[in-house]
Design a protein around this motif. Structure first.
Motif: not given
Length: 509
Positions: A334-356
């Motif tokens: 399982a990925l912690k929120p910090t690991q997920l943020d690191e995974l998407f650190s080369t994207a404009p933002e974490n795409p799953w931070g908002e609905a839906p």
């Protein structure tokens, strides 16, 4: 790939400059002097649209200049032109100080009232007429105004009579549109914008072929050739390293230029007013002015029947599995929120931070995203926003052919006739009256415990999970909750049911 000039200019095929200011500040003379390279004598009060050819400036993008009147009866026409502008040139007369004070007391306030959100170039005309006994320094006058109105890109003074700095006025105006400062640099903090850092981090990672965290001489050279069609000479590479090392020690190590050094170089370009250098790099790697990948870099399927859907191909699913394992450093599954943020650190933002997407997939009791949850989020994003899904694959390093990452499924009508399907993602609509237990059904599908306290769901909601079938096959099921008061609107679109496979009706027994 798009043609070179259009891509280098951020996809712009023309720049519309609207010249605005108090009456008598020299608007028409400025435009005519730029177009004819001479001082015009008898001009009409307002000039017709003036076009500067594509080869007028190095970016080779044609310019259309719109003259305006400051009279009250022309205010409607002026407002219309302001709303169509790519950039505004706001003039004052150097021999009439009141016109300078009216920049902030009237004009800049008016632009904000009209919600005109484009760069502004402040131009002092008639500098040849200024009283030599009253020299003026622009900095103390314009400094506070520029602090208050960040939309002002630059200030410049010119003379249509002597042609002093006349071409520069329109060069800066065009540059403000083609190579804008705001997306790259925060004037308040004097630092690169977060989204700019993320884009440059991705570019650095793509250029770091041996993945050792630094660009060696060969990698730097490849980068230079890709972006500017010219190799770096050995002496130039030494020079780049020396500049970085002097100002930012951690910017260079034994292996080459580090990410810190790469970011520092771009800060330096921007500080020196060479925004076109950073923009050339970003655009070569597919970025638009919003620092997201441009549509011409995203060959997502655009046309498909309402009863077809879009899924990730096996190749793309394997890639996201590998990425998950790479960031699951402690092998917890399982990925912690910090690991997920690191995974998407080369994207404009974490795409799953908002609905839906937020809370739409399975998580552990600690709030970490499981592999099933990770794959489920990708399936949901690919169904709802195929282009966004493809963009995020590329942001996190997908190296395959982008056109082979997504797959359009066979039509559902054909599947039903043949009583078989090769699809891996299924879409289920959940209907029912208020308080019947729709949300509880979605929660239990994600393995969440039953809760006595329940808040009514506002709007539609999704829950997505991987379902194990007999024989070991795995399929992804997307549940979409349709609130009771949203059913009428949902069914008003004739195609709304064709994109789904099954419906569930919930009632309170």
């Amino acid at each position: 790939m798009p043609d070179g000039n259009s891509a280098a200019a951020g996809g712009k095929t023309g720049v519309r400059i609207v010249v605005v200011g108090d009456r008598g500040t020299g608007k028409s003379s400025l435009i005519a002097a730029a177009a004819t390279e001479s001082f015009p004598e008898n001009l009409s009060p307002v000039l017709p649209p003036t076009r500067l050819p594509a080869d007028f400036f190095p970016d080779r993008v044609p310019i259309t200049i719109i003259d305006t009147s400051a009279s009250l009866e022309s205010r409607g026409k002026l407002n219309e032109e302001l709303k169509r502008a790519d950039v505004i040139i706001l003039t004052y007369a150097c021999d009439f100080p009141l016109t300078l004070t009216r920049l902030s007391s009237f004009w800049l306030q008016e632009f904000r009232r009209l919600e005109v959100k484009v760069p502004v170039i402040v131009v002092g005309c008639k500098v040849d007429l200024r009283d030599e006994n009253q020299p003026i320094s622009l900095e103390p006058v314009m400094g506070p105004i520029m602090q208050q109105y960040r939309e002002i890109e630059t200030c410049i003074e010119c003379s249509a009579v002597t042609l002093m700095q006349v071409p520069d006025v329109f060069y800066y105006a065009q540059k403000a549109v083609l190579h804008p400062t705001a997306p790259l640099f925060d004037q308040d903090t004097q630092a690169l914008q977060p989204r700019c850092i993320r884009a440059l981090r991705r570019i650095f990672t793509l250029c770091d072929s041996d993945m050792d965290g630094a660009l060696n001489d060969a990698e730097l050279n490849d980068f230079q050739v890709k972006c500017f069609d010219a190799p770096l000479q050995p002496a130039e590479i030494v020079g780049v390293r020396r500049v970085v090392q002097e100002k930012k020690k951690e910017g260079v190590n034994d292996l080459g230029l580090t990410l810190e050094g790469f970011l520092f170089l771009h800060s330096l370009f921007i500080d020196k007013g060479r925004l076109e250098t950073s923009w050339a790099v970003l655009r070569k790697f597919g970025y638009g002015n919003d620092l997201k990948l441009r549509d011409d870099f995203l060959p997502a399927p655009s046309k498909h029947a309402p009863d077809q859907s879009i899924e990730l191909t096996i190749e793309a699913v394997e890639f996201v599995r590998r990425v998950f394992r790479l960031f699951d450093t402690n092998n917890y599954g399982a990925l912690k929120p910090t690991q997920l943020d690191e995974l998407f650190s080369t994207a404009p933002e974490n795409p799953w931070g908002e609905a839906p997407y937020k809370d739409a997939a399975e998580r552990t009791t600690q709030g970490n995203l499981t592999l099933k949850g990770f794959l489920s989020e990708w399936a949901l994003m690919t169904m709802l926003d195929p282009r966004g899904s493809l963009a995020n694959l590329l942001y996190i390093g997908y190296g395959g052919n982008p056109a082979s990452a997504l797959h359009v499924t066979r039509r559902r009508s054909v599947d039903r006739k043949k009583q078989q399907t090769e699809r891996n993602v299924f879409h289920c609509l959940v209907f029912g009256p208020k308080n019947a237990g729709k949300s509880t059904l979605l929660n239990s599908f994600l393995g969440r415990p039953f809760s006595e306290s329940h808040e009514l769901t506002a709007g539609e909601r999704y829950a997505v999970n991987v379902v194990d079938q007999l024989g070991g096959n795995k399929k992804t099921l997307i549940l979409r909750e349709i609130p009771e008061d949203g059913v009428k609107k949902f069914l008003s679109n004739k195609e709304s049911l064709s994109s789904s496979d099954v419906a569930v009706f919930v009632y309170d027994r």
